[in-house]
Design a protein around this motif. Structure first.
Motif, PDB file in Angstrom:
ATOM      1  N   PHE A   1       0.829  -1.205   0.000  1.00 32.61           N
ATOM      2  CA  PHE A   1       0.000   0.000   0.000  1.00 32.61           C
ATOM      3  C   PHE A   1       0.863   1.255   0.000  1.00 32.61           C
ATOM      4  CE2 PHE A   1      -2.256   3.343   2.326  1.00 32.61           C
ATOM      5  CZ  PHE A   1      -3.328   3.529   1.472  1.00 32.61           C
ATOM      6  N   ILE A   2       1.888   1.292   0.842  1.00 33.38           N
ATOM      7  CA  ILE A   2       2.792   2.446   0.896  1.00 33.38           C
ATOM      8  C   ILE A   2       3.473   2.637  -0.454  1.00 33.38           C
ATOM      9  CG2 ILE A   2       4.936   3.301   1.936  1.00 33.38           C
ATOM     10  CD1 ILE A   2       3.987   1.919   4.555  1.00 33.38           C
ATOM     11  N   THR A   3       3.878   1.539  -1.087  1.00 32.60           N
ATOM     12  CA  THR A   3       4.529   1.607  -2.391  1.00 32.60           C
ATOM     13  C   THR A   3       3.582   2.154  -3.451  1.00 32.60           C
ATOM     14  OG1 THR A   3       5.997  -0.224  -1.859  1.00 32.60           O
ATOM     15  CG2 THR A   3       5.652   0.241  -4.184  1.00 32.60           C
ATOM     16  N   LEU A   4       2.351   1.651  -3.497  1.00 31.44           N
ATOM     17  CA  LEU A   4       1.395   2.115  -4.505  1.00 31.44           C
ATOM     18  C   LEU A   4       1.044   3.582  -4.303  1.00 31.44           C
ATOM     19  CD1 LEU A   4      -0.995  -0.955  -4.726  1.00 31.44           C
ATOM     20  CD2 LEU A   4       0.715  -0.232  -6.398  1.00 31.44           C
ATOM     21  N   LEU A   5       0.831   3.990  -3.057  1.00 32.48           N
ATOM     22  CA  LEU A   5       0.501   5.373  -2.770  1.00 32.48           C
ATOM     23  C   LEU A   5       1.665   6.304  -3.113  1.00 32.48           C
ATOM     24  CD1 LEU A   5      -1.812   7.049  -1.610  1.00 32.48           C
ATOM     25  CD2 LEU A   5      -0.756   6.805   0.624  1.00 32.48           C
ATOM     26  N   GLY A   6       2.864   5.918  -2.701  1.00 34.94           N
ATOM     27  CA  GLY A   6       4.041   6.729  -3.009  1.00 34.94           C
ATOM     28  C   GLY A   6       4.328   6.798  -4.495  1.00 34.94           C
ATOM     29  N   SER A   7       4.096   5.692  -5.202  1.00 31.62           N
ATOM     30  CA  SER A   7       4.315   5.684  -6.647  1.00 31.62           C
ATOM     31  C   SER A   7       3.334   6.610  -7.356  1.00 31.62           C
ATOM     32  CB  SER A   7       4.179   4.269  -7.202  1.00 31.62           C
ATOM     33  OG  SER A   7       5.215   3.456  -6.711  1.00 31.62           O
ATOM     34  N   ALA A   8       2.108   6.668  -6.866  1.00 32.02           N
ATOM     35  CA  ALA A   8       1.128   7.588  -7.455  1.00 32.02           C
ATOM     36  C   ALA A   8       1.591   9.032  -7.290  1.00 32.02           C
ATOM     37  CB  ALA A   8      -0.230   7.390  -6.803  1.00 32.02           C
ATOM     38  N   PHE A   9       2.044   9.385  -6.091  1.00 36.73           N
ATOM     39  CA  PHE A   9       2.537  10.744  -5.872  1.00 36.73           C
ATOM     40  C   PHE A   9       3.804  11.021  -6.678  1.00 36.73           C
ATOM     41  CE2 PHE A   9      -0.008  10.517  -1.891  1.00 36.73           C
ATOM     42  CZ  PHE A   9      -0.853  11.589  -2.177  1.00 36.73           C
ATOM     43  N   LEU A  10       4.662  10.037  -6.793  1.00 34.37           N
ATOM     44  CA  LEU A  10       5.877  10.201  -7.588  1.00 34.37           C
ATOM     45  C   LEU A  10       5.539  10.475  -9.052  1.00 34.37           C
ATOM     46  CD1 LEU A  10       8.993  10.057  -7.535  1.00 34.37           C
ATOM     47  CD2 LEU A  10       8.785   7.643  -8.028  1.00 34.37           C
ATOM     48  N   ASN A  11       4.571   9.735  -9.583  1.00 36.71           N
ATOM     49  CA  ASN A  11       4.169   9.954 -10.969  1.00 36.71           C
ATOM     50  C   ASN A  11       3.515  11.311 -11.163  1.00 36.71           C
ATOM     51  OD1 ASN A  11       4.531   7.666 -13.023  1.00 36.71           O
ATOM     52  ND2 ASN A  11       4.021   6.603 -11.135  1.00 36.71           N
ATOM     53  N   LEU A  12       2.706  11.742 -10.204  1.00 38.34           N
ATOM     54  CA  LEU A  12       2.093  13.072 -10.307  1.00 38.34           C
ATOM     55  C   LEU A  12       3.151  14.179 -10.267  1.00 38.34           C
ATOM     56  CD1 LEU A  12      -1.080  12.644  -8.074  1.00 38.34           C
ATOM     57  CD2 LEU A  12      -0.990  12.953 -10.553  1.00 38.34           C
ATOM     58  N   ALA A  13       4.124  14.037  -9.382  1.00 34.63           N
ATOM     59  CA  ALA A  13       5.203  15.022  -9.327  1.00 34.63           C
ATOM     60  C   ALA A  13       6.021  15.002 -10.613  1.00 34.63           C
ATOM     61  CB  ALA A  13       6.101  14.744  -8.115  1.00 34.63           C
ATOM     62  N   TRP A  14       6.243  13.806 -11.149  1.00 32.48           N
ATOM     63  CA  TRP A  14       7.001  13.653 -12.398  1.00 32.48           C
ATOM     64  C   TRP A  14       6.291  14.406 -13.529  1.00 32.48           C
ATOM     65  CZ3 TRP A  14      11.459  10.603 -12.194  1.00 32.48           C
ATOM     66  CH2 TRP A  14      12.123  10.415 -13.395  1.00 32.48           C
ATOM     67  N   LEU A  15       4.979  14.252 -13.579  1.00 28.31           N
ATOM     68  CA  LEU A  15       4.196  14.967 -14.588  1.00 28.31           C
ATOM     69  C   LEU A  15       4.215  16.472 -14.355  1.00 28.31           C
ATOM     70  CD1 LEU A  15       1.002  12.778 -15.013  1.00 28.31           C
ATOM     71  CD2 LEU A  15       2.635  13.366 -16.797  1.00 28.31           C
ATOM     72  N   GLY A  16       4.041  16.868 -13.101  1.00 28.13           N
ATOM     73  CA  GLY A  16       3.959  18.286 -12.773  1.00 28.13           C
ATOM     74  C   GLY A  16       5.246  19.047 -13.008  1.00 28.13           C
ATOM     75  N   PHE A  17       6.372  18.444 -12.677  1.00 30.71           N
ATOM     76  CA  PHE A  17       7.657  19.118 -12.822  1.00 30.71           C
ATOM     77  C   PHE A  17       8.326  18.838 -14.157  1.00 30.71           C
ATOM     78  CE2 PHE A  17       7.478  18.804  -8.067  1.00 30.71           C
ATOM     79  CZ  PHE A  17       7.273  20.155  -7.852  1.00 30.71           C
ATOM     80  N   GLU A  18       7.725  17.981 -14.962  1.00 29.34           N
ATOM     81  CA  GLU A  18       8.252  17.624 -16.280  1.00 29.34           C
ATOM     82  C   GLU A  18       9.734  17.274 -16.205  1.00 29.34           C
ATOM     83  OE1 GLU A  18       7.277  20.855 -18.872  1.00 29.34           O
ATOM     84  OE2 GLU A  18       5.131  20.538 -18.642  1.00 29.34           O
ATOM     85  N   VAL A  19      10.058  16.336 -15.326  1.00 34.02           N
ATOM     86  CA  VAL A  19      11.441  15.940 -15.077  1.00 34.02           C
ATOM     87  C   VAL A  19      12.064  15.307 -16.315  1.00 34.02           C
ATOM     88  CG1 VAL A  19      12.909  14.476 -13.638  1.00 34.02           C
ATOM     89  CG2 VAL A  19      10.924  15.607 -12.646  1.00 34.02           C
ATOM     90  N   ALA A  20      11.385  14.334 -16.879  1.00 34.21           N
ATOM     91  CA  ALA A  20      11.864  13.599 -18.055  1.00 34.21           C
ATOM     92  C   ALA A  20      10.640  12.904 -18.650  1.00 34.21           C
ATOM     93  CB  ALA A  20      12.937  12.591 -17.640  1.00 34.21           C
ATOM     94  N   PRO A  21      10.809  12.187 -19.746  1.00 30.15           N
ATOM     95  CA  PRO A  21       9.662  11.446 -20.285  1.00 30.15           C
ATOM     96  C   PRO A  21       9.059  10.514 -19.222  1.00 30.15           C
ATOM     97  CG  PRO A  21      11.431  11.455 -21.878  1.00 30.15           C
ATOM     98  CD  PRO A  21      11.978  12.080 -20.626  1.00 30.15           C
ATOM     99  N   GLN A  22       7.739  10.393 -19.255  1.00 27.25           N
ATOM    100  CA  GLN A  22       7.007   9.656 -18.221  1.00 27.25           C
ATOM    101  C   GLN A  22       7.442   8.200 -18.040  1.00 27.25           C
ATOM    102  OE1 GLN A  22       5.126  11.340 -16.216  1.00 27.25           O
ATOM    103  NE2 GLN A  22       4.567   9.599 -14.955  1.00 27.25           N
ATOM    104  N   PRO A  23       7.819   7.463 -19.089  1.00 24.56           N
ATOM    105  CA  PRO A  23       8.240   6.075 -18.842  1.00 24.56           C
ATOM    106  C   PRO A  23       9.427   5.953 -17.869  1.00 24.56           C
ATOM    107  CG  PRO A  23       7.753   6.358 -21.153  1.00 24.56           C
ATOM    108  CD  PRO A  23       7.694   7.725 -20.525  1.00 24.56           C
TER     109      PRO A  23
END
Length: 90
Positions: free
Chosen positions: A51-73
């Motif tokens: 559960f902690i992994t899935l929740l953290g991964s969701a936030f990580l992906n949202l931050a990745w999208l928001g900050f446009e760090v690199a391509p999403q994959p």
């Protein structure tokens, strides 16, 4: 799938989540575990760490999208590293 207008990636995502839940349920039945205390200072089981992994991964992906760090994959690689760390240390 047409009745919900799902795309294949969305269906695959939910299929993976459902598979993880089934696998972790089978593991819990076949190999019961006692909770362990990690770096968070709380007792966690495999299910808690998932559960902690899935929740953290969701936030990580949202931050990745928001900050446009690199391509999403590439966020998947970051999530895998995060998951390994959670299951090892939490």
């Amino acid at each position: 799938m047409a009745w919900m207008a799902w795309t294949w990636p969305t269906a695959a995502f939910f299929a993976v989540i459902a598979s993880l839940l089934i696998v972790f349920t089978v593991l819990a039945v076949k190999f019961p575990e006692t909770p362990r205390r990690g770096v968070l200072g709380i007792e966690t089981t495999r299910g808690d760490r998932l559960f902690i992994t899935l929740l953290g991964s969701a936030f990580l992906n949202l931050a990745w999208l928001g900050f446009e760090v690199a391509p999403q994959p590439y966020a998947l690689l970051a999530c895998l590293v995060y998951a390994a760390a959670v299951f090892r240390f939490v």
